[in-house]
Design a protein around this motif. Structure first.
Motif, PDB file in Angstrom:
ATOM      1  N   CYS A 166     -51.581 -68.318   5.318  1.00 55.48           N
ATOM      2  CA  CYS A 166     -50.737 -69.509   5.406  1.00 55.48           C
ATOM      3  C   CYS A 166     -50.885 -70.335   4.135  1.00 55.48           C
ATOM      4  O   CYS A 166     -51.980 -70.451   3.584  1.00 55.48           O
ATOM      5  CB  CYS A 166     -51.162 -70.330   6.618  1.00 55.48           C
ATOM      6  SG  CYS A 166     -50.090 -71.743   6.896  1.00 55.48           S
ATOM      7  N   CYS A 170     -52.508 -77.479   6.392  1.00 54.25           N
ATOM      8  CA  CYS A 170     -52.721 -78.616   7.289  1.00 54.25           C
ATOM      9  C   CYS A 170     -54.180 -79.046   7.111  1.00 54.25           C
ATOM     10  O   CYS A 170     -55.065 -78.190   6.974  1.00 54.25           O
ATOM     11  CB  CYS A 170     -52.456 -78.212   8.731  1.00 54.25           C
ATOM     12  SG  CYS A 170     -50.763 -77.643   8.982  1.00 54.25           S
ATOM     13  N   CYS A 173     -57.145 -77.448   9.221  1.00 55.71           N
ATOM     14  CA  CYS A 173     -57.111 -76.011   9.523  1.00 55.71           C
ATOM     15  C   CYS A 173     -57.836 -75.163   8.484  1.00 55.71           C
ATOM     16  O   CYS A 173     -57.693 -75.373   7.279  1.00 55.71           O
ATOM     17  CB  CYS A 173     -55.651 -75.569   9.617  1.00 55.71           C
ATOM     18  SG  CYS A 173     -55.465 -73.846  10.101  1.00 55.71           S
TER      19      CYS A 173
HETATM   20  S1  SF4 Z   1     -52.211 -75.106  11.407  1.00 57.32           S
HETATM   21 FE1  SF4 Z   1     -53.179 -73.738   9.884  1.00 57.32          FE
HETATM   22  S2  SF4 Z   1     -52.075 -71.794  10.127  1.00 57.32           S
HETATM   23 FE2  SF4 Z   1     -50.808 -73.372  11.125  1.00 57.32          FE
HETATM   24  S3  SF4 Z   1     -49.385 -74.062   9.538  1.00 57.32           S
HETATM   25 FE3  SF4 Z   1     -51.154 -75.444   9.418  1.00 57.32          FE
HETATM   26  S4  SF4 Z   1     -52.513 -74.507   7.865  1.00 57.32           S
HETATM   27 FE4  SF4 Z   1     -51.044 -72.933   8.487  1.00 57.32          FE
END
Ligand code: SF4
Length: 468
Positions: A166, A170, A173
């Motif tokens: 990804c 975020c 995360c």
């Molecule tokens: S929560 Fe984690 S996996 Fe999902 S979009 Fe955000 S950074 Fe990417």
């Protein structure tokens, strides 16, 4: 012929890990490994770990304490047991795992599973092996395909990874750090994998990825396909009766993808679309790159395309700086959307993520109280959604026997478990079921005499605009 070697794999966390565990088992099968349901019998124990949830690392070490006792008992009986730690904790902790838990023989990150046979040989020879690189080669090219018997043993519903990693970052995360940058698999490899699965009896395919709707895999001509185009193509394959995809980011829900929910009968009316918070301030702090209004707009357009769509989501409460007002906005969002279910968690800092360093960390007692109130709101909405299924008839894909003789468990189009008295011969088939009772987490029904119908649209909850 040598006795088969027994492999015990325990998967923690998401569907991606379940899929990866299957692919590890497939890759080890040519070495003579067959899966066992008991770690005590195993010659190789693999813990496929998840780093998303609180205390994930400590859970792995406590599980390793149990594995150590199994390994010691086997050694007393003259049998060598190898222990591997895979998954996101392996990626994040690396050699530290072996230092803290010498019972571990090898540590393998999610991008190196295709190297498992080599790593096992290295660990057997040198004592230990660690591989947490992000190799340039495509691991999917080197992972073995499952045998027909393995596919059938796993059931009629299968996951296919189409995308990994990804780039969204975020702030709470770890995925961008443990799984790496977003990578999409080429179209033709995905189609070949789906064809292989349906040829062995799979009826339902779920395309998975950490940010699945960011999919942009290449066709043979080198041009990228969107997830919408991939879904349309997979839906055309003979034998794909049901299609789903997960997990999506609201920022990548484009018009083409929303249109597939109107156009593709095989695409089930259910979507997991994490929102995390109903407060714009928190969404910005989380770096979600969408607002509450954006999310509600997507929901509205999805429901225009598919009025009976069951929406589920993920929520985090107690993110740094979350005020009572921010949390109240989240509660309002739950009722505005009318989720058919959701996962909700207290924020817990992940080392190395920006959220862990933010000021305004919320008191644990406040987080617990908010989580309880949020879960009550989610449960209330889930119960309302389930009640709307009462007395309706829809197709159920029967997956397995139930808890009682004569009972089968299947999945509704909305992904709810449905329990029905039916002959075992219906496992693996789709049949119309009339819903006669509903509980918090499952539905109960009887086989319907009439052929399966397209479900009648359910009334969607009123969608109130934020502030309206
Ligand atoms: S929560 Fe984690 S996996 Fe999902 S979009 Fe955000 S950074 Fe990417």
């Amino acid at each position: 012929m040598n006795d088969p070697r027994r492999l015990y794999i325990k998967s923690f966390g998401c569907q991606m890990n379940v899929y990866d565990s299957h692919r590890m088992a497939d890759t080890l099968a040519p070495l003579g490994y067959v899966e066992t349901a008991s770690a005590a019998d195993a010659d190789l124990v693999v813990l496929n770990t998840c780093h998303i949830r609180e205390k994930a690392v400590e859970k792995v070490y406590s599980e390793l304490g149990r594995v150590r006792r199994i390994k010691e008992a086997a050694a007393d009986a003259g049998r060598r047991v190898m222990v591997a730690v895979a998954g996101c904790v392996a990626q994040a902790e690396g050699e530290e795992i072996i230092r803290r838990a010498p019972v571990v023989d090898l540590v393998v990150g999610p991008q190196s599973y295709h190297r498992l046979p080599d790593l096992l040989a290295r660990a057997a020879r040198d004592g230990k092996a660690v591989d947490t690189e992000f190799p340039a080669d495509d691991k999917f090219d080197h992972l073995a395909a499952p045998s027909g018997a393995a596919i059938r043993a796993r059931g009629v519903s299968a996951f296919v990874t189409v995308q990994e990693g990804c780039d969204k970052f975020c702030t709470f995360c770890v995925v961008p750090y443990t799984r790496g940058a977003e990578v999409s698999r080429p179209v033709r490899k995905i189609l070949a994998e789906v064809e292989h699965l349906v040829a062995a009896g799979v009826r339902e395919v779920t395309l998975i990825g950490q940010n699945v709707n960011a999919y942009h895999g290449e066709d043979v001509d080198g041009r990228p396909w969107s997830l919408a185009r991939l879904l349309r193509r997979v839906a055309q394959l003979d034998g794909v009766d049901r299609l789903r995809y997960t997990t999506s980011h609201p920022g990548d829900m484009d018009d083409g993808l929303i249109a597939t929910h109107r156009e593709l009968p095989a695409l089930m009316p259910q979507l997991h679309l994490p929102v995390q918070s109903g407060s714009d301030r928190m969404l910005a702090a989380m770096n979600r790159r969408h607002s509450r209004a954006d999310y509600l707009d997507i929901v509205e357009r999805l429901r225009e395309a598919r009025p009976d769509l069951a929406l589920t989501s993920d929520f985090i409460v107690g993110f740094p700086g979350e005020s009572d007002g921010d949390f109240a906005a989240t509660l309002r969002l739950v009722d505005e959307v009318g989720f058919a279910g959701a996962f909700s968690f207290k924020y817990s800092p992940r080392p190395g993520t920006p959220g862990a360093e933010m000021a305004g960390q919320v008191d644990e007692a406040v987080k617990s109280e908010r989580l309880q109130r949020l879960q009550e709101a989610i449960d209330r909405n889930q119960a309302a959604f389930n009640r709307r299924c009462l007395h309706r008839s829809f197709d159920v894909l029967f997956e397995r026997g139930g808890r009682y003789p004569g009972q089968l468990v299947g999945r509704s189009p909305y992904l709810q478990p449905v329990q029905v008295e039916a002959p075992a011969s219906l496992i693996g088939t789709i049949a119309a079921v009339k819903i006669t009772d509903v509980a918090a987490n499952s539905l109960f029904g009887v086989l319907a005499a009439a052929p399966a119908q397209t479900p009648a649209p359910m009334p969607a909850p009123a969608l109130l605009r934020a502030g309206a």
